[in-house]
Write a protein that holds these residues in place. Sequence first.
Motif, PDB file in Angstrom:
ATOM      1  N   ASP A 172       0.825  -1.218   0.000  1.00 11.71           N
ATOM      2  CA  ASP A 172       0.000   0.000   0.000  1.00 11.71           C
ATOM      3  C   ASP A 172       0.854   1.260   0.000  1.00 11.71           C
ATOM      4  OD1 ASP A 172      -2.243  -1.531   0.167  1.00 11.71           O
ATOM      5  OD2 ASP A 172      -2.378  -1.429   2.357  1.00 11.71           O
ATOM      6  N   ASN A 173       2.157   1.074   0.284  1.00 10.83           N
ATOM      7  CA  ASN A 173       3.020   2.250   0.374  1.00 10.83           C
ATOM      8  C   ASN A 173       3.090   2.925  -0.996  1.00 10.83           C
ATOM      9  OD1 ASN A 173       5.368   4.022   0.569  1.00 10.83           O
ATOM     10  ND2 ASN A 173       5.650   3.024   2.552  1.00 10.83           N
ATOM     11  N   LEU A 174       2.877   4.237  -0.992  1.00 10.62           N
ATOM     12  CA  LEU A 174       2.839   4.977  -2.259  1.00 10.62           C
ATOM     13  C   LEU A 174       4.171   4.890  -3.008  1.00 10.62           C
ATOM     14  CD1 LEU A 174       0.730   7.964  -0.923  1.00 10.62           C
ATOM     15  CD2 LEU A 174       0.067   6.455  -2.812  1.00 10.62           C
ATOM     16  N   ILE A 175       5.255   4.600  -2.284  1.00 12.94           N
ATOM     17  CA  ILE A 175       6.570   4.458  -2.930  1.00 12.94           C
ATOM     18  C   ILE A 175       6.574   3.209  -3.818  1.00 12.94           C
ATOM     19  CG2 ILE A 175       9.010   3.952  -2.443  1.00 12.94           C
ATOM     20  CD1 ILE A 175       8.658   5.657   0.147  1.00 12.94           C
ATOM     21  N   ASP A 177      14.030   7.688   4.572  1.00 19.87           N
ATOM     22  CA  ASP A 177      14.238   8.372   5.859  1.00 19.87           C
ATOM     23  C   ASP A 177      12.997   9.226   6.065  1.00 19.87           C
ATOM     24  OD1 ASP A 177      16.799   7.308   5.835  1.00 19.87           O
ATOM     25  OD2 ASP A 177      17.715   9.142   5.048  1.00 19.87           O
ATOM     26  N   LYS A 178      12.090   8.768   6.947  1.00 23.14           N
ATOM     27  CA  LYS A 178      10.808   9.459   7.134  1.00 23.14           C
ATOM     28  C   LYS A 178      10.955  10.503   8.231  1.00 23.14           C
ATOM     29  CE  LYS A 178       6.512   9.733   5.953  1.00 23.14           C
ATOM     30  NZ  LYS A 178       6.229  10.070   4.563  1.00 23.14           N
ATOM     31  N   THR A 179      10.762  11.769   7.888  1.00 24.92           N
ATOM     32  CA  THR A 179      10.777  12.791   8.945  1.00 24.92           C
ATOM     33  C   THR A 179       9.428  13.508   9.013  1.00 24.92           C
ATOM     34  OG1 THR A 179      11.622  14.471   7.456  1.00 24.92           O
ATOM     35  CG2 THR A 179      13.261  13.257   8.690  1.00 24.92           C
ATOM     36  N   GLY A 212      -0.761  14.488   7.937  1.00 21.48           N
ATOM     37  CA  GLY A 212      -0.631  15.836   8.474  1.00 21.48           C
ATOM     38  C   GLY A 212      -1.049  16.926   7.496  1.00 21.48           C
ATOM     39  N   GLY A 213      -1.448  16.539   6.266  1.00 25.19           N
ATOM     40  CA  GLY A 213      -1.830  17.563   5.287  1.00 25.19           C
ATOM     41  C   GLY A 213      -0.630  18.252   4.670  1.00 25.19           C
ATOM     42  N   ILE A 214       0.588  17.712   4.931  1.00 27.45           N
ATOM     43  CA  ILE A 214       1.771  18.310   4.305  1.00 27.45           C
ATOM     44  C   ILE A 214       2.305  17.416   3.194  1.00 27.45           C
ATOM     45  CG2 ILE A 214       2.457  19.874   6.153  1.00 27.45           C
ATOM     46  CD1 ILE A 214       4.337  17.787   7.208  1.00 27.45           C
ATOM     47  N   GLY A 215       1.507  16.407   2.828  1.00 24.56           N
ATOM     48  CA  GLY A 215       1.740  15.684   1.577  1.00 24.56           C
ATOM     49  C   GLY A 215       2.905  14.713   1.549  1.00 24.56           C
ATOM     50  N   GLY A 216       3.307  14.185   2.709  1.00 27.82           N
ATOM     51  CA  GLY A 216       4.478  13.296   2.745  1.00 27.82           C
ATOM     52  C   GLY A 216       4.358  12.100   1.807  1.00 27.82           C
ATOM     53  N   GLY A 217       3.226  11.408   1.851  1.00 24.23           N
ATOM     54  CA  GLY A 217       3.051  10.217   1.013  1.00 24.23           C
ATOM     55  C   GLY A 217       3.069  10.576  -0.465  1.00 24.23           C
ATOM     56  N   SER A 218       2.375  11.654  -0.813  1.00 21.93           N
ATOM     57  CA  SER A 218       2.330  12.092  -2.216  1.00 21.93           C
ATOM     58  C   SER A 218       3.710  12.515  -2.691  1.00 21.93           C
ATOM     59  CB  SER A 218       1.381  13.289  -2.370  1.00 21.93           C
ATOM     60  OG  SER A 218       0.138  13.004  -1.802  1.00 21.93           O
TER      61      SER A 218
HETATM   62  N1  LIG Z   1       5.231   6.719   1.784  1.00 16.94           N
HETATM   63  C1  LIG Z   1       4.188   7.093   2.537  1.00 16.94           C
HETATM   64  N2  LIG Z   1       4.325   8.076   3.445  1.00 16.94           N
HETATM   65  C2  LIG Z   1       3.276   8.475   4.201  1.00 16.94           C
HETATM   66  N3  LIG Z   1       2.047   7.935   4.131  1.00 16.94           N
HETATM   67  C3  LIG Z   1       1.835   6.961   3.251  1.00 16.94           C
HETATM   68  C4  LIG Z   1       2.888   6.501   2.423  1.00 16.94           C
HETATM   69  N4  LIG Z   1       2.377   5.542   1.655  1.00 16.94           N
HETATM   70  C5  LIG Z   1       1.093   5.401   1.985  1.00 16.94           C
HETATM   71  N5  LIG Z   1       0.743   6.256   2.951  1.00 16.94           N
HETATM   72  C6  LIG Z   1      -0.625   6.398   3.531  1.00 16.94           C
HETATM   73  O1  LIG Z   1      -1.128   7.691   3.155  1.00 16.94           O
HETATM   74  C7  LIG Z   1      -1.751   8.347   4.276  1.00 16.94           C
HETATM   75  C8  LIG Z   1      -1.655   9.863   4.113  1.00 16.94           C
HETATM   76  O2  LIG Z   1      -0.339  10.194   4.194  1.00 16.94           O
HETATM   77  P1  LIG Z   1       0.333  11.633   4.101  1.00 16.94           P
HETATM   78  O3  LIG Z   1       0.690  11.910   2.693  1.00 16.94           O
HETATM   79  O4  LIG Z   1       1.440  11.663   5.075  1.00 16.94           O
HETATM   80  O5  LIG Z   1      -0.779  12.623   4.622  1.00 16.94           O
HETATM   81  P2  LIG Z   1      -1.592  13.815   3.966  1.00 16.94           P
HETATM   82  O6  LIG Z   1      -2.275  13.259   2.725  1.00 16.94           O
HETATM   83  O7  LIG Z   1      -2.534  14.213   5.042  1.00 16.94           O
HETATM   84  O8  LIG Z   1      -0.605  14.892   3.648  1.00 16.94           O
HETATM   85  C9  LIG Z   1      -1.004   7.791   5.481  1.00 16.94           C
HETATM   86  O9  LIG Z   1      -1.770   7.833   6.641  1.00 16.94           O
HETATM   87  C10 LIG Z   1      -0.669   6.372   5.050  1.00 16.94           C
HETATM   88  O10 LIG Z   1      -1.712   5.482   5.407  1.00 16.94           O
END
Ligand SMILES: Nc1ncnc2c1ncn2[C@@H]1O[C@H](COP(=O)(O)OP(=O)(O)O)[C@@H](O)[C@H]1O
Length: 283
Positions: A67-70, A92-94, A99-105
């Motif tokens: 499920d990880n977007l990577i 390296d996840k910081t 949080g709405g700061i788009g880390g996964g995207s």
């Molecule tokens: N590489 C990733 N990093 C963070 N979240 C991820 C990742 N891959 C999948 N996810 C999923 O996406 C959800 C939203 O992540 P994130 O992008 O950090 O938040 P947001 O969309 O609020 O900015 C996470 O709660 C997690 O379940």
Amino acid sequence: MTTATLSLPAPAKLNLFLHITSRRDDGYHNLQTLFQFLDHGDTLHFRLRSDGQIRLLTDLPGVAADDNLIIRAAQMLKQASGTPLGADIQLDKTLPMGGGIGGGSSDAATTLLGLNTLWKTDLNLDQLAELGIRLGADVPVFVRGHAAWAEGVGEQLTPVELDEPWFLVVAPDCQVSTAEIFSDERLTRNTSPITLAAFVAGGGRNDCLPVVTTRYPEIRNTLILLNKYCEAKMTGTGSCLFGAFPNEREADKVRARLPATLRSFVARGCNVSPLHRELQKQA
Ligand SMILES: Nc1ncnc2c1ncn2[C@@H]1O[C@H](COP(=O)(O)OP(=O)(O)O)[C@@H](O)[C@H]1O
Ligand SMILES: C[C@@](CO)(OP(=O)(O)O)[C@H](O)COP(=O)(O)OP(=O)(O)OC[C@H]1O[C@@H](n2ccc(N)nc2=O)[C@H](O)[C@@H]1O
């Protein structure tokens, strides 16, 4: 010579405002927002594999590897390009998650651009942004790498030049699911569209804020606290809150006054994504 490894940033973004203008038939929402990057984020390390396997060597608590977007981004690029190559990827996840700061995207966009370079698959930014939108509404802005005025579900992007202040970003200790906020019946969905000039002259708000602060008292309380020191805003569907400052020292001063238990960081707003700056440096 083939480059076998690559390390790249996956920066955070802020939504400087967020208006929801309508709900589409497929349940998604049309919005208007202004995206700016921060010079703060995750780092991804890629190592080429010749056997075609794609492996994520870092566990992300609560997120299955598939499920990880990577991993999803890497598999999507592999399929779209037909490359026989693979990669080992370390993260390296910081950035705080949800949080709405788009880390996964941002991780997804860095994977698309990083592997496109490492695999020499030569997709252009339009093609990568098209793959990106299938992973999440926020992925295209990270792929394109410029601060932008966004419409549609966030994929209609117009690059903009904005002031680049310093931001204090505060992360209340909770994850907010974007889907949960967009499905709340109390959400305001009929804000009249505005122009960039109207935003610059009169500002904007975050339409998700009332629903988020009702559902999450810890976000409401942190907003009240931060508002004592600056004009506090929320990014995306939360949970992170932010304030803008003319320089790093002013932002650090406010950060020092917050409770030590509250996660926070100070970062510079950037119109060009640190990912794109790094890729240009390495080109
Ligand atoms: N590489 C990733 N990093 C963070 N979240 C991820 C990742 N891959 C999948 N996810 C999923 O996406 C959800 C939203 O992540 P994130 O992008 O950090 O938040 P947001 O969309 O609020 O900015 C996470 O709660 C997690 O379940
Ligand atoms: C609204 C924003 C502003 O940046 O919120 P944040 O996630 O950053 O907080 C984003 O565009 C979010 O983008 P992203 O996080 O990629 O969302 P997606 O995975 O595409 O969508 C998650 C869910 O949110 C809802 N959703 C998302 C975006 C949108 N414009 N309308 C929606 O209704 C849909 O129910 C979708 O199933």
